[in-house]
Design a protein around this motif. Structure first.
Motif, PDB file in Angstrom:
ATOM      1  N   UNK A   3     -10.739 -48.714  13.690  1.00 14.18           N
ATOM      2  CA  UNK A   3     -10.438 -47.537  14.505  1.00 14.18           C
ATOM      3  C   UNK A   3      -9.842 -47.960  15.839  1.00 14.18           C
ATOM      4  N   UNK A   4      -8.786 -47.287  16.288  1.00 12.98           N
ATOM      5  CA  UNK A   4      -8.187 -47.615  17.585  1.00 12.98           C
ATOM      6  C   UNK A   4      -9.109 -47.195  18.724  1.00 12.98           C
ATOM      7  N   UNK A   5      -8.880 -47.770  19.892  1.00 12.62           N
ATOM      8  CA  UNK A   5      -9.671 -47.414  21.073  1.00 12.62           C
ATOM      9  C   UNK A   5      -9.371 -45.980  21.499  1.00 12.62           C
ATOM     10  N   UNK A   6      -8.105 -45.590  21.403  1.00 11.13           N
ATOM     11  CA  UNK A   6      -7.717 -44.226  21.740  1.00 11.13           C
ATOM     12  C   UNK A   6      -6.450 -43.862  20.976  1.00 11.13           C
ATOM     13  N   UNK A   7      -6.159 -42.562  20.941  1.00 13.80           N
ATOM     14  CA  UNK A   7      -4.943 -42.044  20.328  1.00 13.80           C
ATOM     15  C   UNK A   7      -4.200 -41.220  21.370  1.00 13.80           C
ATOM     16  N   UNK A   8      -2.901 -41.122  21.224  1.00 15.77           N
ATOM     17  CA  UNK A   8      -2.082 -40.402  22.193  1.00 15.77           C
ATOM     18  C   UNK A   8      -1.671 -39.055  21.609  1.00 15.77           C
ATOM     19  N   UNK A   9      -1.910 -38.000  22.380  1.00 15.41           N
ATOM     20  CA  UNK A   9      -1.517 -36.655  21.995  1.00 15.41           C
ATOM     21  C   UNK A   9      -0.001 -36.540  22.149  1.00 15.41           C
ATOM     22  N   UNK A  16      -6.501 -39.908  24.193  1.00 15.00           N
ATOM     23  CA  UNK A  16      -7.725 -39.215  23.797  1.00 15.00           C
ATOM     24  C   UNK A  16      -8.684 -40.237  23.203  1.00 15.00           C
ATOM     25  N   UNK A  17      -9.880 -40.272  23.753  1.00 14.53           N
ATOM     26  CA  UNK A  17     -10.862 -41.287  23.368  1.00 14.53           C
ATOM     27  C   UNK A  17     -11.942 -40.764  22.431  1.00 14.53           C
ATOM     28  N   UNK A  18     -12.053 -39.455  22.270  1.00 12.92           N
ATOM     29  CA  UNK A  18     -13.091 -38.870  21.432  1.00 12.92           C
ATOM     30  C   UNK A  18     -12.449 -38.312  20.171  1.00 12.92           C
ATOM     31  N   UNK A  19     -12.721 -38.985  19.056  1.00 12.87           N
ATOM     32  CA  UNK A  19     -12.161 -38.569  17.774  1.00 12.87           C
ATOM     33  C   UNK A  19     -12.991 -39.160  16.655  1.00 12.87           C
ATOM     34  N   UNK A  20     -12.765 -38.658  15.462  1.00 12.91           N
ATOM     35  CA  UNK A  20     -13.464 -39.188  14.283  1.00 12.91           C
ATOM     36  C   UNK A  20     -12.456 -39.894  13.384  1.00 12.91           C
ATOM     37  N   UNK A  21     -12.762 -41.128  13.038  1.00 14.40           N
ATOM     38  CA  UNK A  21     -11.884 -41.991  12.243  1.00 14.40           C
ATOM     39  C   UNK A  21     -12.663 -42.441  11.026  1.00 14.40           C
ATOM     40  N   UNK A  26      -7.366 -40.746  10.717  1.00  7.92           N
ATOM     41  CA  UNK A  26      -7.871 -39.807  11.708  1.00  7.92           C
ATOM     42  C   UNK A  26      -8.325 -38.541  10.998  1.00  7.92           C
ATOM     43  N   UNK A  27      -9.568 -38.145  11.242  1.00  8.95           N
ATOM     44  CA  UNK A  27     -10.131 -36.987  10.573  1.00  8.95           C
ATOM     45  C   UNK A  27     -10.207 -35.790  11.512  1.00  8.95           C
ATOM     46  N   UNK A  42      -1.054 -36.810  16.689  1.00  8.58           N
ATOM     47  CA  UNK A  42      -1.596 -37.896  17.494  1.00  8.58           C
ATOM     48  C   UNK A  42      -1.126 -39.218  16.910  1.00  8.58           C
ATOM     49  N   UNK A  43      -0.946 -40.207  17.774  1.00  5.23           N
ATOM     50  CA  UNK A  43      -0.501 -41.537  17.329  1.00  5.23           C
ATOM     51  C   UNK A  43      -1.300 -42.615  18.038  1.00  5.23           C
ATOM     52  N   UNK A  44      -1.344 -43.773  17.382  1.00  5.50           N
ATOM     53  CA  UNK A  44      -1.921 -44.937  18.051  1.00  5.50           C
ATOM     54  C   UNK A  44      -0.951 -45.384  19.148  1.00  5.50           C
ATOM     55  N   UNK A  45      -1.427 -46.186  20.058  1.00  9.45           N
ATOM     56  CA  UNK A  45      -0.577 -46.697  21.129  1.00  9.45           C
ATOM     57  C   UNK A  45       0.603 -47.478  20.557  1.00  9.45           C
ATOM     58  N   UNK A  46       0.341 -48.280  19.554  1.00  4.89           N
ATOM     59  CA  UNK A  46       1.396 -49.100  18.930  1.00  4.89           C
ATOM     60  C   UNK A  46       2.478 -48.216  18.296  1.00  4.89           C
ATOM     61  N   UNK A  47       2.062 -47.204  17.547  1.00  2.58           N
ATOM     62  CA  UNK A  47       3.027 -46.295  16.924  1.00  2.58           C
ATOM     63  C   UNK A  47       3.814 -45.514  17.976  1.00  2.58           C
ATOM     64  N   UNK A  48       3.126 -45.073  19.010  1.00  2.00           N
ATOM     65  CA  UNK A  48       3.772 -44.310  20.078  1.00  2.00           C
ATOM     66  C   UNK A  48       4.815 -45.184  20.796  1.00  2.00           C
TER      67      UNK A  48
END
Length: 54
Positions: A3-9, A16-21, A26-27, A42-48
């Motif tokens: 799971x990534x540390x955060x995802x980008x809206x 965004x740091x609160x999510x379910x993986x 991403x769920x 939403x995307x991971x930092x790498x994808x973004x």
């Protein structure tokens, strides 16, 4: 995949740091800034970074 540390809206570009993986996917997520809750937006930092770098 871990799971990534955060995802980008993608609506407001906020991390965004609160999510379910679960099972490498991403769920559930909620952007606390704009209210976006669509996991497809939403995307991971790498994808973004790969999307925004030209």
């Amino acid at each position: 995949m871990e799971a990534p540390e955060y995802l980008i809206c993608l609506d407001c570009e906020t991390p965004c740091y609160t999510f379910e993986w679960r099972h490498d996917k991403l769920v559930e997520i909620l952007c606390e800034v704009c209210g976006n809750d669509n996991p497809d937006e939403f995307m991971t930092e790498e994808d973004y970074d790969s999307l925004t770098s030209t």
